[in-house]
Design a protein around this motif. Structure first.
Motif, mmCIF file in Angstrom:
data_model
loop_
_atom_site.group_PDB
_atom_site.id
_atom_site.type_symbol
_atom_site.label_atom_id
_atom_site.label_comp_id
_atom_site.label_asym_id
_atom_site.label_seq_id
_atom_site.Cartn_x
_atom_site.Cartn_y
_atom_site.Cartn_z
ATOM 1 N N LYS A 171 -9.066 3.887 36.081
ATOM 2 C CA LYS A 171 -10.100 4.876 36.427
ATOM 3 C C LYS A 171 -9.765 5.523 37.758
ATOM 4 O O LYS A 171 -9.194 4.890 38.633
ATOM 5 C CB LYS A 171 -11.474 4.225 36.522
ATOM 6 C CG LYS A 171 -12.055 3.841 35.187
ATOM 7 C CD LYS A 171 -13.508 3.472 35.315
ATOM 8 C CE LYS A 171 -14.067 3.221 33.930
ATOM 9 N NZ LYS A 171 -15.494 3.072 33.934
ATOM 10 N N GLY A 172 -10.159 6.770 37.866
ATOM 11 C CA GLY A 172 -9.976 7.486 39.119
ATOM 12 C C GLY A 172 -10.004 8.978 38.885
ATOM 13 O O GLY A 172 -10.716 9.465 37.990
ATOM 14 N N TYR A 173 -9.195 9.690 39.677
ATOM 15 C CA TYR A 173 -9.165 11.144 39.628
ATOM 16 C C TYR A 173 -7.735 11.651 39.754
ATOM 17 O O TYR A 173 -6.885 11.001 40.362
ATOM 18 C CB TYR A 173 -9.975 11.743 40.792
ATOM 19 C CG TYR A 173 -11.414 11.336 40.799
ATOM 20 C CD1 TYR A 173 -12.355 12.013 40.031
ATOM 21 C CD2 TYR A 173 -11.843 10.267 41.577
ATOM 22 C CE1 TYR A 173 -13.689 11.640 40.046
ATOM 23 C CE2 TYR A 173 -13.174 9.884 41.597
ATOM 24 C CZ TYR A 173 -14.090 10.569 40.827
ATOM 25 O OH TYR A 173 -15.404 10.192 40.831
ATOM 26 N N LEU B 253 -5.743 7.917 26.889
ATOM 27 C CA LEU B 253 -5.882 8.529 28.200
ATOM 28 C C LEU B 253 -6.716 9.798 28.116
ATOM 29 O O LEU B 253 -6.414 10.702 27.338
ATOM 30 C CB LEU B 253 -4.500 8.852 28.777
ATOM 31 C CG LEU B 253 -4.468 9.494 30.160
ATOM 32 C CD1 LEU B 253 -5.031 8.535 31.220
ATOM 33 C CD2 LEU B 253 -3.047 9.919 30.517
ATOM 34 N N LYS B 254 -7.756 9.855 28.966
ATOM 35 C CA LYS B 254 -8.631 11.026 29.047
ATOM 36 C C LYS B 254 -8.556 11.601 30.456
ATOM 37 O O LYS B 254 -8.560 10.856 31.438
ATOM 38 C CB LYS B 254 -10.076 10.647 28.727
ATOM 39 C CG LYS B 254 -10.289 10.216 27.293
ATOM 40 C CD LYS B 254 -11.721 9.757 27.062
ATOM 41 C CE LYS B 254 -11.986 9.353 25.631
ATOM 42 N NZ LYS B 254 -11.142 8.287 25.130
ATOM 43 N N GLY C 32 -10.464 14.814 32.626
ATOM 44 C CA GLY C 32 -11.484 15.864 32.590
ATOM 45 C C GLY C 32 -12.292 15.871 31.314
ATOM 46 O O GLY C 32 -12.687 16.929 30.835
ATOM 47 N N GLY C 33 -12.538 14.680 30.752
ATOM 48 C CA GLY C 33 -13.346 14.552 29.545
ATOM 49 C C GLY C 33 -12.611 14.793 28.235
ATOM 50 O O GLY C 33 -13.219 14.708 27.167
ATOM 51 N N GLN C 34 -11.318 15.070 28.272
ATOM 52 C CA GLN C 34 -10.542 15.350 27.051
ATOM 53 C C GLN C 34 -9.453 14.291 26.846
ATOM 54 O O GLN C 34 -8.809 13.869 27.815
ATOM 55 C CB GLN C 34 -9.874 16.722 27.134
ATOM 56 C CG GLN C 34 -10.825 17.877 27.215
ATOM 57 C CD GLN C 34 -11.476 18.166 25.878
ATOM 58 O OE1 GLN C 34 -11.050 17.706 24.825
ATOM 59 N NE2 GLN C 34 -12.536 18.945 25.907
ATOM 60 N N THR C 35 -9.250 13.885 25.615
ATOM 61 C CA THR C 35 -8.166 12.958 25.299
ATOM 62 C C THR C 35 -6.853 13.724 25.345
ATOM 63 O O THR C 35 -6.638 14.646 24.564
ATOM 64 C CB THR C 35 -8.361 12.325 23.909
ATOM 65 O OG1 THR C 35 -9.602 11.592 23.914
ATOM 66 C CG2 THR C 35 -7.216 11.390 23.564
ATOM 67 N N VAL C 36 -5.983 13.334 26.283
ATOM 68 C CA VAL C 36 -4.696 14.013 26.443
ATOM 69 C C VAL C 36 -3.537 13.203 25.878
ATOM 70 O O VAL C 36 -2.445 13.744 25.689
ATOM 71 C CB VAL C 36 -4.424 14.391 27.921
ATOM 72 C CG1 VAL C 36 -5.487 15.358 28.427
ATOM 73 C CG2 VAL C 36 -4.335 13.163 28.804
ATOM 74 N N ALA C 37 -3.771 11.912 25.608
ATOM 75 C CA ALA C 37 -2.721 11.073 25.016
ATOM 76 C C ALA C 37 -3.368 9.874 24.338
ATOM 77 O O ALA C 37 -4.235 9.221 24.924
ATOM 78 C CB ALA C 37 -1.744 10.597 26.081
ATOM 79 N N ALA D 150 -11.748 13.690 36.492
ATOM 80 C CA ALA D 150 -11.802 12.262 36.176
ATOM 81 C C ALA D 150 -10.642 11.849 35.274
ATOM 82 O O ALA D 150 -10.263 12.571 34.351
ATOM 83 C CB ALA D 150 -13.130 11.924 35.496
ATOM 84 N N VAL D 151 -10.105 10.664 35.563
ATOM 85 C CA VAL D 151 -9.068 10.029 34.743
ATOM 86 C C VAL D 151 -9.639 8.712 34.248
ATOM 87 O O VAL D 151 -10.135 7.906 35.043
ATOM 88 C CB VAL D 151 -7.783 9.752 35.564
ATOM 89 C CG1 VAL D 151 -6.782 8.953 34.741
ATOM 90 C CG2 VAL D 151 -7.161 11.040 36.061
ATOM 91 N N GLU D 152 -9.594 8.508 32.936
ATOM 92 C CA GLU D 152 -10.015 7.244 32.327
ATOM 93 C C GLU D 152 -8.963 6.858 31.313
ATOM 94 O O GLU D 152 -8.609 7.670 30.448
ATOM 95 C CB GLU D 152 -11.365 7.394 31.625
ATOM 96 C CG GLU D 152 -12.499 7.747 32.552
ATOM 97 C CD GLU D 152 -13.800 7.978 31.794
ATOM 98 O OE1 GLU D 152 -13.750 8.270 30.578
ATOM 99 O OE2 GLU D 152 -14.853 7.862 32.423
ATOM 100 N N GLY D 153 -8.458 5.656 31.427
ATOM 101 C CA GLY D 153 -7.428 5.234 30.491
ATOM 102 C C GLY D 153 -7.541 3.774 30.131
ATOM 103 O O GLY D 153 -8.086 2.963 30.879
#
Length: 191
Positions: free
Chosen positions: A100-102, A123-124, A126-131, A156-159
């Motif tokens: 988590k982070g930015y 991996l998301k 900015g609210g979008q799944t990028v991978a 935001a980064v959430e993975g």
């Protein structure tokens, strides 16, 4: 060429152009924007008996996780003989991680993102799944995606990542305006 054929060709080109635009993910900046961040991305680890899927990683992290050393290299990790552990974890194998982070985009525009992982990843940004990949694999690209960044700032980064056995990697590359892909600089990640 007849007028009907020209009209059909124009319609096909318009349809394809719309399909290309539809594949560009529109990111949302973090609200509110963080006033200060620490270097890197925050990470929690779990060390299950085995992990073979994103679901296994999710369950393991829910049962028992521990705070790990932040990912100060951003998303630029490739195990080696001298540094065999997955990311900043205590182990080489059977590791699940919640990240988590930015990430900071310094300019608005369209970016191409390419992610590499060994093994699974969701991996998301900015609210979008990028991978997203849910299988044991080598350190291979997941597939490039185009993202639209509406404004400069933090996103935001959430993975969720997992590594089963063998080597490990997690790398994020980017480019803007058709330039060559390069690893995202670590200074652009915070938590």
């Amino acid at each position: 060429m007849t007028m009907k054929r020209i009209a059909a060709l124009a319609a096909a080109v318009a349809l394809l152009a719309g399909a290309v635009d539809a594949r560009t993910l529109k990111l949302k900046p973090a609200k509110p924007q963080p006033s200060s961040v620490s270097a890197g991305l925050a990470v929690d680890y779990a060390y299950p008996k085995d992990v073979k899927s994103n679901r296994d990683a999710y369950v393991a992290l829910g049962v028992k996780s521990e705070k790990g050393k932040p990912l100060t290299a951003g998303l630029d990790y490739l195990s080696s003989d001298s540094e065999p552990n997955a990311l900043t974890s205590k182990k080489e194998h059977k590791v699940a991680a919640r990240i988590k982070g930015y990430i900071k985009f310094e300019a608005a525009g369209t970016y191409k993102l390419q992610t590499y992982s060994n093994d699974g990843l969701d991996l998301k940004i900015g609210g979008q799944t990028v991978a997203k990949v849910d299988k044991k694999r080598g350190c291979d690209p997941i597939g490039a995606v185009d993202v639209q960044v509406p404004s400069a700032g933090w996103y935001a980064v959430e993975g969720q990542y997992w590594q089963r056995k063998g080597s490990s990697c997690l790398i994020l590359e980017w480019s803007q305006d058709g330039s060559e892909l390069d690893v995202v600089p670590s200074k652009l990640f915070g938590h």
